[in-house]
Design an enzyme around this catalytic site. Sequence first.
Site, PDB file in Angstrom:
ATOM      1  N   ARG A 213      24.471  29.503 102.597  1.00 21.24           N
ATOM      2  CA  ARG A 213      24.903  30.907 102.496  1.00 21.24           C
ATOM      3  C   ARG A 213      24.728  31.431 101.074  1.00 21.24           C
ATOM      4  O   ARG A 213      25.584  32.149 100.543  1.00 21.24           O
ATOM      5  CB  ARG A 213      26.367  31.066 102.916  1.00 21.24           C
ATOM      6  CG  ARG A 213      26.656  30.794 104.370  1.00 21.24           C
ATOM      7  CD  ARG A 213      25.965  31.800 105.275  1.00 21.24           C
ATOM      8  NE  ARG A 213      26.445  31.689 106.637  1.00 21.24           N
ATOM      9  CZ  ARG A 213      25.969  30.833 107.527  1.00 21.24           C
ATOM     10  NH1 ARG A 213      24.979  30.031 107.217  1.00 21.24           N
ATOM     11  NH2 ARG A 213      26.466  30.787 108.753  1.00 21.24           N
TER      12      ARG A 213
ATOM     13  N   SER B 151      32.224  34.819 110.131  1.00 18.60           N
ATOM     14  CA  SER B 151      33.008  33.874 109.318  1.00 18.60           C
ATOM     15  C   SER B 151      33.428  34.567 108.028  1.00 18.60           C
ATOM     16  O   SER B 151      32.573  35.079 107.303  1.00 18.60           O
ATOM     17  CB  SER B 151      32.167  32.653 108.952  1.00 18.60           C
ATOM     18  OG  SER B 151      31.656  32.035 110.094  1.00 18.60           O
TER      19      SER B 151
ATOM     20  N   GLU C 225      32.873  34.132 102.293  1.00 15.99           N
ATOM     21  CA  GLU C 225      31.453  34.253 102.591  1.00 15.99           C
ATOM     22  C   GLU C 225      31.093  35.739 102.563  1.00 15.99           C
ATOM     23  O   GLU C 225      29.984  36.132 102.222  1.00 15.99           O
ATOM     24  CB  GLU C 225      31.188  33.668 103.987  1.00 15.99           C
ATOM     25  CG  GLU C 225      29.727  33.472 104.295  1.00 15.99           C
ATOM     26  CD  GLU C 225      29.373  33.784 105.715  1.00 15.99           C
ATOM     27  OE1 GLU C 225      29.373  34.973 106.074  1.00 15.99           O
ATOM     28  OE2 GLU C 225      29.097  32.836 106.467  1.00 15.99           O
TER      29      GLU C 225
HETATM   30  N1  EPU Z   1      37.268  24.910 114.510  1.00 17.74           N
HETATM   31  C1  EPU Z   1      38.601  24.767 114.781  1.00 17.74           C
HETATM   32  N2  EPU Z   1      39.333  25.890 115.043  1.00 17.74           N
HETATM   33  C2  EPU Z   1      38.794  27.119 115.030  1.00 17.74           C
HETATM   34  C3  EPU Z   1      37.425  27.252 114.747  1.00 17.74           C
HETATM   35  C4  EPU Z   1      36.668  26.148 114.478  1.00 17.74           C
HETATM   36  O1  EPU Z   1      39.127  23.677 114.812  1.00 17.74           O
HETATM   37  O2  EPU Z   1      39.526  28.086 115.266  1.00 17.74           O
HETATM   38  C5  EPU Z   1      36.470  23.704 114.200  1.00 17.74           C
HETATM   39  C6  EPU Z   1      35.978  22.927 115.380  1.00 17.74           C
HETATM   40  O3  EPU Z   1      36.114  21.582 115.069  1.00 17.74           O
HETATM   41  C7  EPU Z   1      34.490  23.250 115.441  1.00 17.74           C
HETATM   42  C8  EPU Z   1      34.191  23.446 113.982  1.00 17.74           C
HETATM   43  O4  EPU Z   1      35.340  24.052 113.429  1.00 17.74           O
HETATM   44  O5  EPU Z   1      33.782  22.203 115.987  1.00 17.74           O
HETATM   45  C9  EPU Z   1      32.987  24.317 113.698  1.00 17.74           C
HETATM   46  O6  EPU Z   1      33.128  25.576 114.369  1.00 17.74           O
HETATM   47  P1  EPU Z   1      31.858  26.413 114.798  1.00 17.74           P
HETATM   48  O7  EPU Z   1      30.891  25.560 115.528  1.00 17.74           O
HETATM   49  O8  EPU Z   1      32.330  27.664 115.466  1.00 17.74           O
HETATM   50  O9  EPU Z   1      31.147  26.750 113.462  1.00 17.74           O
HETATM   51  P2  EPU Z   1      31.706  27.256 112.065  1.00 17.74           P
HETATM   52  O10 EPU Z   1      31.505  26.142 111.080  1.00 17.74           O
HETATM   53  O11 EPU Z   1      33.058  27.848 112.154  1.00 17.74           O
HETATM   54  C10 EPU Z   1      29.366  28.106 111.245  1.00 17.74           C
HETATM   55  C11 EPU Z   1      28.852  29.351 110.604  1.00 17.74           C
HETATM   56  C12 EPU Z   1      28.680  30.441 111.663  1.00 17.74           C
HETATM   57  C13 EPU Z   1      27.681  29.941 112.703  1.00 17.74           C
HETATM   58  C14 EPU Z   1      28.223  28.646 113.307  1.00 17.74           C
HETATM   59  C15 EPU Z   1      27.226  28.003 114.254  1.00 17.74           C
HETATM   60  C16 EPU Z   1      29.706  29.327 108.334  1.00 17.74           C
HETATM   61  C17 EPU Z   1      30.662  29.914 107.362  1.00 17.74           C
HETATM   62  N3  EPU Z   1      29.771  29.802 109.578  1.00 17.74           N
HETATM   63  O12 EPU Z   1      30.668  28.427 111.734  1.00 17.74           O
HETATM   64  O13 EPU Z   1      28.127  31.572 111.035  1.00 17.74           O
HETATM   65  O14 EPU Z   1      27.483  30.900 113.714  1.00 17.74           O
HETATM   66  O15 EPU Z   1      28.482  27.680 112.267  1.00 17.74           O
HETATM   67  O16 EPU Z   1      26.149  27.486 113.545  1.00 17.74           O
HETATM   68  O17 EPU Z   1      28.906  28.470 107.967  1.00 17.74           O
HETATM   69  C18 EPU Z   1      28.788  33.580 109.914  1.00 17.74           C
HETATM   70  O18 EPU Z   1      28.239  33.120 108.913  1.00 17.74           O
HETATM   71  O19 EPU Z   1      29.341  34.711 109.902  1.00 17.74           O
HETATM   72  C19 EPU Z   1      28.798  32.794 111.126  1.00 17.74           C
HETATM   73  C20 EPU Z   1      29.409  33.216 112.229  1.00 17.74           C
END
Ligand code: EPU
Length: 336
Positions: A164, A237, A332
């Site tokens: 990012r 995010s 972010e």
């Molecule tokens: N999780 C929780 N509780 C929650 C949300 C997430 O426990 O309420 C945990 C779970 O273990 C889950 C893990 O977090 O497995 C990861 O969650 P998720 O797969 O939704 O991905 P993320 O890391 O929260 C990132 C990007 C997203 C992107 C997704 C999918 C960042 C800051 N965000 O989110 O990007 O869509 O991966 O690749 O890196 C954005 O940048 O705005 C965005 C939405």
Amino acid sequence: MQIETRLNLKLLNTFGVDATAATAVRVRHAGEVRDLLRNRQLCAQPRLILGGGSNVLFTRDWPGLVVLPDIREREVEAGAGDAVTVIGGAGEPWDGFVHWTLGLGLAGLENLALIPGTVGAAPIQNIGAYGVELRDRLLWVETFDWIRGRLQTHYNADCQFGYRDSVFKRELADRLVTRVAFRLSRKPELELDYGEIRQELADRSIHAPAPRDVADAVSAIRRRKLPDPAVIGNAGSFFRNPVVSEAQAAYLRNQHPTMPQFVAYGGVKLPAGWLIEACGWKGRREGDAGVHASHALVLVNHGDATGGQIWVLAQQVRDSVSQTFGVTLEPEVRVV
Ligand code: EPU
């Protein structure tokens, strides 16, 4: 060149918060950017470039000039072998551009479907999702250099892409992105290993997916997980996932055995959504500013929250994660 004064930005940011720009100008091609440069009075004002407004939180009015890049352009250039170069104008909505490339039978952007924002904003924070980052597909970024008054092409290796992050968030933060070029392929090499993509395809009984099927699967997962900004204000995010050292990760694993951890970006990535949920914030709200009920990494505007209220909530969330885990969350989203 269209100049507006006291432009309300509520419909131009996906948080849907109220803010006003003292002056705003929409630019449709590089010629208009040069016109803008000749207008000394406009150029003397502090400048903010606003793409789709999907990664910004306005906590106050903008006292200067807001530049709205509205450069619409889609071009295809044949490359060597199966490679094809496609070029998008900065003002093209990102998801429409992704679907246009898929319609041409080109693979490469399918995992990045349904990300809000514009083509021009995409390289600034090196958008990424479901195992693919923009830098994996990007050839060059063209920007307008206000000081020299000319366009400059930045090849991938010069963009200093990180998680990012890019040079356009730091040294070149003032540049106006005009066009972006991508290297795509007629021969798909699909990335299906991230998260629930394979499961989603199996649920749809798709066993030999085409790039378009992957885009549909990713879009369905996103729609399930992330709130639609057209329905409830948000900017995806709010924080980056923190990357900590292996030693700190081992300590945290020991203290919190259920904490998910992923080796990434030269360290260990911790899911900020998990940390925030563990601190009890998921679904909480302070007035109209809230933490989303199904994804704790997304802050939302339930209606009439101000940017300031959302920012106060973000700081409370950050402080509580810091006190509980000793990990600092960095936004972010660009906070103005
Ligand atoms: N999780 C929780 N509780 C929650 C949300 C997430 O426990 O309420 C945990 C779970 O273990 C889950 C893990 O977090 O497995 C990861 O969650 P998720 O797969 O939704 O991905 P993320 O890391 O929260 C990132 C990007 C997203 C992107 C997704 C999918 C960042 C800051 N965000 O989110 O990007 O869509 O991966 O690749 O890196 C954005 O940048 O705005 C965005 C939405």
